[in-house]
Design a protein around this motif. Structure first.
Motif, PDB file in Angstrom:
ATOM      1  N   LEU A 206       0.828  -1.207   0.000  1.00 60.17           N
ATOM      2  CA  LEU A 206       0.000   0.000   0.000  1.00 60.17           C
ATOM      3  C   LEU A 206       0.863   1.259   0.000  1.00 60.17           C
ATOM      4  N   ASP A 207       1.933   1.253   0.794  1.00 62.10           N
ATOM      5  CA  ASP A 207       2.833   2.412   0.850  1.00 62.10           C
ATOM      6  C   ASP A 207       3.503   2.668  -0.488  1.00 62.10           C
ATOM      7  N   ALA A 208       3.756   1.598  -1.236  1.00 57.05           N
ATOM      8  CA  ALA A 208       4.385   1.746  -2.553  1.00 57.05           C
ATOM      9  C   ALA A 208       3.421   2.357  -3.571  1.00 57.05           C
ATOM     10  N   GLY A 209       2.124   2.264  -3.256  1.00 57.94           N
ATOM     11  CA  GLY A 209       1.133   2.831  -4.167  1.00 57.94           C
ATOM     12  C   GLY A 209       0.480   1.820  -5.083  1.00 57.94           C
ATOM     13  N   VAL A 210       0.607   0.514  -4.762  1.00 59.47           N
ATOM     14  CA  VAL A 210      -0.048  -0.510  -5.577  1.00 59.47           C
ATOM     15  C   VAL A 210      -1.562  -0.302  -5.498  1.00 59.47           C
ATOM     16  N   LYS A 211      -2.213  -0.261  -6.643  1.00 58.47           N
ATOM     17  CA  LYS A 211      -3.638   0.076  -6.663  1.00 58.47           C
ATOM     18  C   LYS A 211      -4.527  -1.096  -6.265  1.00 58.47           C
ATOM     19  N   LYS A 212      -4.047  -2.319  -6.473  1.00 64.95           N
ATOM     20  CA  LYS A 212      -4.843  -3.481  -6.079  1.00 64.95           C
ATOM     21  C   LYS A 212      -3.915  -4.570  -5.559  1.00 64.95           C
ATOM     22  N   VAL A 213      -4.188  -5.036  -4.339  1.00 65.73           N
ATOM     23  CA  VAL A 213      -3.377  -6.066  -3.697  1.00 65.73           C
ATOM     24  C   VAL A 213      -4.276  -7.242  -3.340  1.00 65.73           C
ATOM     25  N   ILE A 214      -3.832  -8.450  -3.691  1.00 62.88           N
ATOM     26  CA  ILE A 214      -4.585  -9.662  -3.369  1.00 62.88           C
ATOM     27  C   ILE A 214      -3.664 -10.602  -2.592  1.00 62.88           C
ATOM     28  N   PRO A 215      -3.551 -10.395  -1.284  1.00 63.82           N
ATOM     29  CA  PRO A 215      -2.671 -11.259  -0.486  1.00 63.82           C
ATOM     30  C   PRO A 215      -3.273 -12.651  -0.318  1.00 63.82           C
ATOM     31  N   HIS A 216      -2.439 -13.675  -0.519  1.00 63.44           N
ATOM     32  CA  HIS A 216      -2.859 -15.058  -0.340  1.00 63.44           C
ATOM     33  C   HIS A 216      -2.448 -15.508   1.059  1.00 63.44           C
ATOM     34  N   VAL A 217      -3.409 -15.907   1.862  1.00 64.79           N
ATOM     35  CA  VAL A 217      -3.123 -16.413   3.199  1.00 64.79           C
ATOM     36  C   VAL A 217      -3.686 -17.827   3.265  1.00 64.79           C
ATOM     37  N   TYR A 218      -2.797 -18.806   3.286  1.00 65.00           N
ATOM     38  CA  TYR A 218      -3.235 -20.189   3.125  1.00 65.00           C
ATOM     39  C   TYR A 218      -3.037 -21.038   4.381  1.00 65.00           C
ATOM     40  N   SER A 219      -1.948 -21.762   4.427  1.00 64.16           N
ATOM     41  CA  SER A 219      -1.770 -22.803   5.447  1.00 64.16           C
ATOM     42  C   SER A 219      -1.814 -22.272   6.870  1.00 64.16           C
ATOM     43  N   SER A 220      -1.392 -21.047   7.091  1.00 64.49           N
ATOM     44  CA  SER A 220      -1.322 -20.519   8.456  1.00 64.49           C
ATOM     45  C   SER A 220      -2.689 -20.341   9.104  1.00 64.49           C
ATOM     46  N   ILE A 221      -3.748 -20.292   8.301  1.00 60.06           N
ATOM     47  CA  ILE A 221      -5.085 -20.114   8.885  1.00 60.06           C
ATOM     48  C   ILE A 221      -5.974 -21.331   8.611  1.00 60.06           C
ATOM     49  N   ILE A 222      -5.350 -22.465   8.323  1.00 51.48           N
ATOM     50  CA  ILE A 222      -6.103 -23.697   8.089  1.00 51.48           C
ATOM     51  C   ILE A 222      -6.077 -24.570   9.346  1.00 51.48           C
ATOM     52  N   ASP A 223      -7.230 -25.054   9.734  1.00 50.27           N
ATOM     53  CA  ASP A 223      -7.346 -25.955  10.877  1.00 50.27           C
ATOM     54  C   ASP A 223      -6.754 -27.311  10.488  1.00 50.27           C
ATOM     55  N   SER A 224      -5.721 -27.740  11.182  1.00 54.47           N
ATOM     56  CA  SER A 224      -5.016 -28.976  10.824  1.00 54.47           C
ATOM     57  C   SER A 224      -5.879 -30.214  11.021  1.00 54.47           C
ATOM     58  N   ASN A 225      -6.881 -30.115  11.861  1.00 52.14           N
ATOM     59  CA  ASN A 225      -7.749 -31.267  12.111  1.00 52.14           C
ATOM     60  C   ASN A 225      -8.821 -31.442  11.044  1.00 52.14           C
ATOM     61  N   THR A 226      -9.389 -30.334  10.582  1.00 51.23           N
ATOM     62  CA  THR A 226     -10.493 -30.409   9.623  1.00 51.23           C
ATOM     63  C   THR A 226     -10.079 -30.113   8.188  1.00 51.23           C
ATOM     64  N   GLY A 227      -8.978 -29.382   8.023  1.00 43.37           N
ATOM     65  CA  GLY A 227      -8.563 -28.953   6.693  1.00 43.37           C
ATOM     66  C   GLY A 227      -9.270 -27.690   6.230  1.00 43.37           C
ATOM     67  N   ASP A 228     -10.165 -27.174   7.072  1.00 46.38           N
ATOM     68  CA  ASP A 228     -10.911 -25.961   6.728  1.00 46.38           C
ATOM     69  C   ASP A 228     -10.086 -24.709   7.032  1.00 46.38           C
ATOM     70  N   THR A 229     -10.265 -23.677   6.203  1.00 41.17           N
ATOM     71  CA  THR A 229      -9.769 -22.360   6.557  1.00 41.17           C
ATOM     72  C   THR A 229     -10.660 -21.816   7.664  1.00 41.17           C
ATOM     73  N   ARG A 230     -10.038 -21.277   8.714  1.00 40.45           N
ATOM     74  CA  ARG A 230     -10.806 -20.802   9.861  1.00 40.45           C
ATOM     75  C   ARG A 230     -11.478 -19.459   9.554  1.00 40.45           C
ATOM     76  N   PRO A 231     -12.813 -19.429   9.493  1.00 35.73           N
ATOM     77  CA  PRO A 231     -13.521 -18.177   9.190  1.00 35.73           C
ATOM     78  C   PRO A 231     -13.189 -17.062  10.180  1.00 35.73           C
ATOM     79  N   GLU A 232     -12.953 -17.437  11.441  1.00 34.59           N
ATOM     80  CA  GLU A 232     -12.635 -16.413  12.430  1.00 34.59           C
ATOM     81  C   GLU A 232     -11.309 -15.712  12.114  1.00 34.59           C
ATOM     82  N   ASP A 233     -10.369 -16.443  11.516  1.00 30.29           N
ATOM     83  CA  ASP A 233      -9.101 -15.835  11.113  1.00 30.29           C
ATOM     84  C   ASP A 233      -9.290 -14.954   9.878  1.00 30.29           C
TER      85      ASP A 233
END
Length: 246
Positions: A206-233
């Motif tokens: 954002l500081d660089a001035g990028v007009k559109k950013v789509i950050p990918h957040v994958y394994s760090s917010i996935i529940d290891s027991n269910t394989g689901d991405t945690r909605p609360e995260d």
């Protein structure tokens, strides 16, 4: 399917993985629609099976579908292009060499197609050899500005910068962000992003001035027991986005 979702109007759109249609719906609601849900082509044995299942995700999330490769697997490039022709998703993940064929098969310019480029170890330069054959060859290291122009030539929408390994390549990432901002190109930081480093990585773009950013957040917010991405995260991430955008 509509190709005019909320996230087209956003400066920041989240990209998270969906383990099921229900999980996709939960994450979509957690981000108040400002997200695309990644479904990996690699988990399907045929194009037909992928299309049939992914259509269910589209129906449940107003087509907030991101067709994925599967850990950036270049061997999935052709399948992603073929099924995306039928699905017409809002977002497509591609290796660098798969961007052109994906755009041509879509017959439209609205769908966001990223092109995977990797850190090179040298600030201002990136590795574009991410295709099925080129990934097995010596690295194709070129200036980031040239990589962006090549992606534009092929009909690409954004740089998928992977693997970032969190903050490991932060100086290189800053140069990529500046180049994307200067050339009015979108940026998708990917790899090792978690609740702890998300803000710093997004703030740099954002500081660089990028007009559109789509950050990918994958394994760090996935529940290891269910394989689901945690909605609360996902909800926490979206709150961070709103805070950064003011």
């Amino acid at each position: 399917m509509s190709l005019s979702p909320n996230y087209y109007k956003d400066r920041v759109c989240l990209n998270v993985l969906a383990n099921s249609v229900e999980n996709a719906q939960d994450c979509y609601e957690a981000a108040e629609g400002h997200v695309v849900l990644g479904v990996l082509s690699k988990k399907y044995s045929t194009d037909e099976a992928a299309i049939e299942d992914m259509e269910k995700y589209q129906a449940a999330t107003k087509n907030a579908l991101s067709v994925g490769l599967g850990a950036g697997d270049p061997n999935q490039s052709q399948m992603v292009a073929r099924i995306s022709k039928i699905l017409q998703p809002q977002h497509i993940n591609q290796v660098f060499t798969g961007v052109g064929i994906s755009r041509a098969l879509l017959h439209q310019t609205e769908t966001v197609i990223n092109g995977l480029i990797s850190p090179s170890g040298k600030v201002g330069y990136v590795n574009i050899a991410t295709g099925p054959l080129s990934s097995e060859a010596p690295a194709g290291i070129i200036p980031i500005e040239t990589a962006i122009k090549l992606l534009k030539d092929m009909g690409g929408s954004s740089v998928k910068y992977f693997p970032m390994n969190g903050l490991a390549h932060i100086d290189e990432f800053k140069a990529v962000a500046e180049a994307c901002a200067n050339d009015d190109f979108s940026l998708e930081p990917t790899g090792g992003i978690d609740l702890g480093n998300f803000e710093e990585i997004l703030q740099i773009a954002l500081d660089a001035g990028v007009k559109k950013v789509i950050p990918h957040v994958y394994s760090s917010i996935i529940d290891s027991n269910t394989g689901d991405t945690r909605p609360e995260d996902v909800r926490i991430l979206f709150e961070k986005v709103k805070e950064l955008l003011g």
